[in-house]
Design a protein around this motif. Structure first.
Motif, short mmCIF file in Angstrom:
data_model
loop_
_atom_site.label_atom_id
_atom_site.label_comp_id
_atom_site.label_asym_id
_atom_site.label_seq_id
_atom_site.Cartn_x
_atom_site.Cartn_y
_atom_site.Cartn_z
N GLU A 82 0.44 -1.19 -0.21
CA GLU A 82 0.38 0.22 0.44
C GLU A 82 1.19 1.40 -0.14
OE1 GLU A 82 -2.78 0.14 3.46
OE2 GLU A 82 -3.81 -1.57 2.20
N ASP A 83 0.39 1.84 -0.67
CA ASP A 83 1.78 3.36 -0.98
C ASP A 83 1.39 3.90 1.04
OD1 ASP A 83 0.23 3.20 -3.25
OD2 ASP A 83 -0.48 4.77 -3.63
N GLU A 84 0.99 4.04 1.59
CA GLU A 84 0.94 5.02 2.44
C GLU A 84 1.81 3.53 3.82
OE1 GLU A 84 0.50 7.37 4.70
OE2 GLU A 84 -0.17 8.09 2.49
N ALA A 85 2.05 2.71 3.41
CA ALA A 85 2.98 1.49 3.64
C ALA A 85 3.87 1.97 3.83
CB ALA A 85 2.68 0.23 4.13
N VAL A 86 4.24 2.01 2.65
CA VAL A 86 5.48 2.09 1.86
C VAL A 86 6.28 3.22 2.18
CG1 VAL A 86 6.95 2.13 -0.31
CG2 VAL A 86 5.38 1.20 -0.32
N LYS A 87 4.84 4.82 1.76
CA LYS A 87 5.31 6.17 2.82
C LYS A 87 5.94 6.28 4.66
CE LYS A 87 3.53 10.64 2.65
NZ LYS A 87 2.02 11.17 2.66
N ARG A 88 5.27 4.96 5.46
CA ARG A 88 5.99 5.31 6.43
C ARG A 88 6.55 4.27 6.82
NH1 ARG A 88 0.17 3.40 7.43
NH2 ARG A 88 1.13 2.01 7.91
N PHE A 89 7.16 3.47 6.24
CA PHE A 89 8.34 2.88 5.69
C PHE A 89 9.69 3.28 5.73
CE2 PHE A 89 11.90 -0.03 3.85
CZ PHE A 89 11.82 -1.12 5.37
N ILE A 90 10.00 4.53 4.44
CA ILE A 90 10.55 5.41 4.19
C ILE A 90 10.88 6.46 4.64
CG2 ILE A 90 11.15 3.85 1.78
CD1 ILE A 90 9.90 6.47 0.45
N GLY A 91 9.66 6.90 5.79
CA GLY A 91 9.43 8.13 6.10
C GLY A 91 10.06 8.89 5.21
N PRO A 92 9.98 10.22 6.45
CA PRO A 92 10.09 11.59 5.56
C PRO A 92 11.68 11.43 5.01
CG PRO A 92 9.45 12.16 7.98
CD PRO A 92 10.01 10.30 7.70
N PHE A 93 11.99 13.00 3.98
CA PHE A 93 13.72 12.61 3.65
C PHE A 93 14.15 14.08 4.66
CE2 PHE A 93 17.19 15.18 0.75
CZ PHE A 93 17.94 14.34 1.19
N ARG A 94 15.31 13.80 5.14
CA ARG A 94 15.81 14.97 5.91
C ARG A 94 17.25 15.48 5.41
NH1 ARG A 94 14.27 11.19 9.31
NH2 ARG A 94 12.49 11.25 10.65
N PRO A 95 17.77 16.07 4.85
CA PRO A 95 18.54 16.41 3.86
C PRO A 95 19.80 17.15 5.29
CG PRO A 95 17.12 18.02 3.57
CD PRO A 95 16.52 17.09 4.32
N THR A 96 20.68 16.92 5.30
CA THR A 96 21.66 17.24 5.96
C THR A 96 22.59 18.42 4.88
OG1 THR A 96 22.73 15.40 5.06
CG2 THR A 96 22.48 15.40 7.18
N TYR A 97 23.10 19.44 5.38
CA TYR A 97 23.55 20.78 4.49
C TYR A 97 22.85 21.15 4.00
CZ TYR A 97 27.14 20.27 8.20
OH TYR A 97 27.74 19.73 9.76
N PRO A 98 21.81 21.63 3.12
CA PRO A 98 20.97 21.97 2.30
C PRO A 98 21.73 23.21 1.70
CG PRO A 98 19.19 21.54 3.40
CD PRO A 98 20.62 21.47 4.34
#
Ligand code: SF4
Ligand code: SF4
Lengths: 93, 402
Positions: free
Chosen positions: B183-199
């Motif tokens: 499921e889209d939501e499950a994949v989204k939860r699995f990868i989590g939000p992107f936290r860039p370092t030094y953008p």
């Protein structure tokens, strides 16, 4: 200030420079073989040299050419080439 | 719950990309990868993703745009094959060395010349020293699962390295299989939000990417990189376990099949492992203790784990889908020889170069490898260290110098 003795665990990853504007601490003046010398008599303060210097090493105060930042001037001679009145000469150090 | 659908490998990969919903995808088409980004571009056009899709004029530009977008602070993907990867070469290194967590499906295809669009592993093997994590997929399901896991692995704080997800050109990329799409939501939860370092786009905290790095710091940066890819091993294991807990399909660094009590074993990457599994079953049915080892992770190379699973075998046959011209043998063979040597393992190893340019690899050929291994086990003699499997030797009599 850049710590030249820093170990690999102590420096930012990926070759990033995370401290803004610290290039000023890098003394490129040591690369110089020829030094620019200004003849103030000839200088018209047109600031062509200031525009052309790749290392921001032309010192200017109140729109007047004041000389060179020899901590960072690497002696490339571009200012001497750019000066329309030959007010800058390069002399071997 | 996931749903079962009939998809080819490239469509499954494109589905994973849709669910990952990267900020930026920059890509150039190349067979057999094309249908990944083509399908994905339809998702973009249909508004199913928020991705900024950058059409570029070459793969060198594709990776360059990915590097810029990743440094800017985005979650970034591209995909390529063969000559496309070769054309990226310079910047493939830059992505890894700059520690940018870009994810790139690589649909394996032979390198020119002669020009050939079919599968072998010479493209990604050529990039094995570039500093990327490399995961090989056996089928469409694994291509899908690995693409999702790659995002997590790449973005781990202790890793921060790009990942290539390989699948076999045409064999996996264009063959329709049964794939479980989560499921889209499950994949989204699995990868989590992107936290860039030094953008780079964080204008309040300006940073410099890619400055000149001489003899005074370059070596320290390389040392960090070596450490990061070493740490990636643990990340690959942890993310694989987590994926198993979440979706019921656990992954590790490698996968053994009937290996524990095997006397002779074949080591092979990707889709050919599927064929080899059938051969193992067949031989087992005839009382032969055959086993299979399928490495999933080639970079970082799981030497200890490979040694542990093969050290008690009588003979091991490595199957390499690329050659390393002028070297002792193929890349997988050399890694395994080196690992055995370093760990004091005396197991005999022989190499089989196979399947170049899409040459079919049949169960009969794999069985012939096992027969060779059994013969070596019996006689203790290795006739030829590097063999070419399925190549026509011709009718002429070979005169070998005495
Ligand atoms: S010699 Fe070169 S670096 Fe020095 S002041 Fe002139 S232009 Fe600048
Ligand atoms: S270019 Fe020559 S004249 Fe103009 S400011 Fe510089 S030194 Fe003076």
């Amino acid at each position: 200030m850049v710590d030249l003795e820093a170990g690999w665990r102590e420096i930012p990853e990926g070759g990033l420079i995370v401290e803004a504007g610290n290039a000023v601490e890098y003394i490129t003046g040591g690369w110089r073989a020829q030094c620019p010398v200004l003849d103030l008599e000839k200088c018209t303060h047109c600031l062509f040299c200031w525009i052309h210097c790749p290392d921001c090493s032309i010192l200017v105060e109140e729109t007047k050419m004041k000389g060179f930042d020899l901590d960072h001037c690497k002696g490339c001679g571009i200012c001497a080439q750019a000066c329309p009145v030959e007010a800058i000469t390069m002399v071997t150090e | 719950m996931g749903r079962y659908v009939a998809l080819d490998g490239n469509s499954a990969t494109a589905e994973a990309m849709r669910q990952i919903n990267p900020d930026v995808v920059a890509a150039y088409p190349i067979t057999p990868q094309t249908s990944i980004v083509q399908t994905f571009s339809e998702f973009v056009a249909d508004g199913l993703v928020d991705t900024e899709f950058i059409t570029v004029e070459s793969e060198h530009s594709a990776m360059s745009a990915c590097i810029g977008a990743s440094a800017a602070g985005g979650r970034v993907m591209t995909a390529t094959s063969s000559a496309g990867l070769a054309f990226m070469w310079e910047v493939v290194y830059v992505a890894a060395s700059t520690r940018l967590p870009i994810v790139m499906p690589v649909v394996n295809r032979a390198l020119s010349a002669p020009i050939n669009i079919h599968c072998d592993h010479s493209d990604s093997m050529g990039a094995r020293d570039a500093g990327w994590i490399q995961l090989f997929s056996e089928n469409a399901q694994e291509a899908y699962d690995n693409t999702i896991q790659a995002v997590q692995i790449a973005e781990r704080e202790e890793v921060r390295l790009p990942v290539m997800v390989m699948s076999d050109g045409f064999i996996t990329s264009h063959a329709v299989e049964r794939v479980e799409i989560e499921e889209d939501e499950a994949v989204k939860r699995f990868i989590g939000p992107f936290r860039p370092t030094y953008p780079l786009l964080d204008i309040d905290n300006p940073v410099t990417y890619g400055p000149l790095d001489f003899y005074d710091f370059y070596m320290e940066h390389k040392r960090q990189q070596a450490e990061a890819i070493e740490r990636a091993k643990e990340a690959v294991i942890e993310v694989g376990e987590e994926f198993g807990k979440t979706f019921g399909r656990p992954y590790g660094l490698l996968e053994g099949y009937k290996l524990d009590d095997a006397e002779v074993a074949v080591v092979v990457l990707s889709s050919t492992a599927g064929t080899a599994r059938g051969v193992v079953d067949d031989l087992r049915g005839r009382g032969i203790k055959a086993g299979l080892l399928k490495p999933r992770c080639f970079r970082p190379f799981p030497s200890q784990e490979i040694v542990a699973s093969l050290r008690d075998k009588a003979v091991v046959g490595v199957m390499d889908r690329s050659d390393s011209f002028g070297a002792l043998g193929g890349p997988l063979f050399m890694e395994i020889c080196a690992a055995f040597q370093a760990h004091g393992v005396r197991t005999k190893v022989v190499d089989y170069i196979f399947g170049l340019g899409g040459r079919d690899t049949t169960p009969d050929q794999i069985e012939s490898v096992f027969r060779d291994l059994l013969q070596i086990a019996e006689t203790g003699e290795i006739e030829r260290l590097v063999n070419w499997l399925g190549v026509r030797e011709g009718k002429q009599e070979v005169v070998t110098a005495a």
